[in-house]
Design an enzyme around this catalytic site. Sequence first.
Site, PDB file in Angstrom:
ATOM      1  N   ARG A 184      -5.270   5.183  -8.311  1.00  0.00           N
ATOM      2  CA  ARG A 184      -4.948   6.605  -8.434  1.00  0.00           C
ATOM      3  C   ARG A 184      -4.712   6.988  -9.896  1.00  0.00           C
ATOM      4  O   ARG A 184      -5.129   8.067 -10.344  1.00  0.00           O
ATOM      5  CB  ARG A 184      -3.721   6.942  -7.585  1.00  0.00           C
ATOM      6  CG  ARG A 184      -3.940   6.755  -6.087  1.00  0.00           C
ATOM      7  CD  ARG A 184      -2.692   7.103  -5.298  1.00  0.00           C
ATOM      8  NE  ARG A 184      -2.838   6.771  -3.895  1.00  0.00           N
ATOM      9  CZ  ARG A 184      -3.431   7.541  -2.990  1.00  0.00           C
ATOM     10  NH1 ARG A 184      -3.927   8.717  -3.357  1.00  0.00           N
ATOM     11  NH2 ARG A 184      -3.533   7.168  -1.727  1.00  0.00           N
ATOM     12  N   LEU A 230       0.885  -1.159   0.000  1.00  0.00           N
ATOM     13  CA  LEU A 230       0.000   0.000   0.000  1.00  0.00           C
ATOM     14  C   LEU A 230       0.923   1.209   0.000  1.00  0.00           C
ATOM     15  O   LEU A 230       1.872   1.263   0.802  1.00  0.00           O
ATOM     16  CB  LEU A 230      -0.901   0.025   1.232  1.00  0.00           C
ATOM     17  CG  LEU A 230      -2.097  -0.931   1.253  1.00  0.00           C
ATOM     18  CD1 LEU A 230      -2.798  -0.877   2.609  1.00  0.00           C
ATOM     19  CD2 LEU A 230      -3.090  -0.604   0.143  1.00  0.00           C
ATOM     20  N   ASP A 231       0.687   2.173  -0.893  1.00  0.00           N
ATOM     21  CA  ASP A 231       1.604   3.302  -0.964  1.00  0.00           C
ATOM     22  C   ASP A 231       1.469   4.175   0.282  1.00  0.00           C
ATOM     23  O   ASP A 231       0.592   3.979   1.116  1.00  0.00           O
ATOM     24  CB  ASP A 231       1.425   4.099  -2.255  1.00  0.00           C
ATOM     25  CG  ASP A 231       0.056   4.745  -2.383  1.00  0.00           C
ATOM     26  OD1 ASP A 231      -0.465   5.227  -1.358  1.00  0.00           O
ATOM     27  OD2 ASP A 231      -0.488   4.776  -3.501  1.00  0.00           O
ATOM     28  N   GLN A 232       2.381   5.126   0.423  1.00  0.00           N
ATOM     29  CA  GLN A 232       2.475   5.908   1.650  1.00  0.00           C
ATOM     30  C   GLN A 232       1.169   6.618   1.995  1.00  0.00           C
ATOM     31  O   GLN A 232       0.793   6.710   3.161  1.00  0.00           O
ATOM     32  CB  GLN A 232       3.605   6.933   1.522  1.00  0.00           C
ATOM     33  CG  GLN A 232       3.886   7.703   2.807  1.00  0.00           C
ATOM     34  CD  GLN A 232       5.056   8.654   2.671  1.00  0.00           C
ATOM     35  OE1 GLN A 232       5.534   8.913   1.558  1.00  0.00           O
ATOM     36  NE2 GLN A 232       5.540   9.178   3.777  1.00  0.00           N
ATOM     37  N   SER A 272      -1.846   5.676   1.201  1.00  0.00           N
ATOM     38  CA  SER A 272      -2.983   4.758   1.305  1.00  0.00           C
ATOM     39  C   SER A 272      -3.005   4.103   2.679  1.00  0.00           C
ATOM     40  O   SER A 272      -2.008   4.084   3.403  1.00  0.00           O
ATOM     41  CB  SER A 272      -2.918   3.699   0.204  1.00  0.00           C
ATOM     42  OG  SER A 272      -2.971   4.308  -1.068  1.00  0.00           O
TER      43      SER A 272
END
Length: 251
Positions: free
Chosen positions: A196, A108-110, A112
């Site tokens: 996104r 999960l990106d920063q 999220s």
Amino acid sequence: MAAGSRHGLARILSKRGLCSRSEAERWIREGRVRVQGRIVRDPERPTWLDEAGIEIEGADASAQLRRCFMLNKPRGLVTTARDERGRDTVYRCFDGADLGWVAPVGRLDQASEGLLLFTNDPGWASAINGPQRGPDKTYHVQVDCVPSQDQLAALSSGVECDDAMLAAKSASLLRSGGKTAWLEIVLDEGRNRQIRRMLAALDINVLRLVRVAVGSLQLGELPKGQWRELTGEEIESLASQPGNTRVPINP
């Protein structure tokens, strides 16, 4: 991987759930691993999965019991063990816990948040992550507008993003209020920042992105920043969701 499989020593240590493959390679090159009493410095030394007599700094390197965890990832943490820029990582949530070596299952990106899995079993992780066989991932996404039906349909039919066509398995409106809305988006494969990128291509900005389910496993009421160990039933279920190809799981 069957017990009789033969692979490089570093891969065997990883498959036993002791460490990552890159960490195993480093340990071996540093002379910290012995096989039958002799130091081995070649990470590719042919080794049986069930081979006895492997030690790491004098400790028996038998296969570890499979362990799997779920974390409610807070926003602002990066999904990595070490960050070269000194940012806080998801491992901060495990401070003080004796879990042994575990690695994230996917990312999960920063920016999220939500359900993030961890395990010491690379085979199980592969079953969850595989784009052709892993379970669906469900996200709740707050956006800065109320998308039209045409925009929602485009998310499912396909959106061109940087010369690639990306599509969700499904996209629907959960609720709206004023100038914002919450969407439910289900992915059957997760490419880098896929949601996104798709929404940006439709001129829609993401305000929050929360993964709420992986297959049948729900985030539920798990508090943000907290974690729990999965049950045996949950572990087996995730690797054999309906419609997915079952893959062998390490013992």
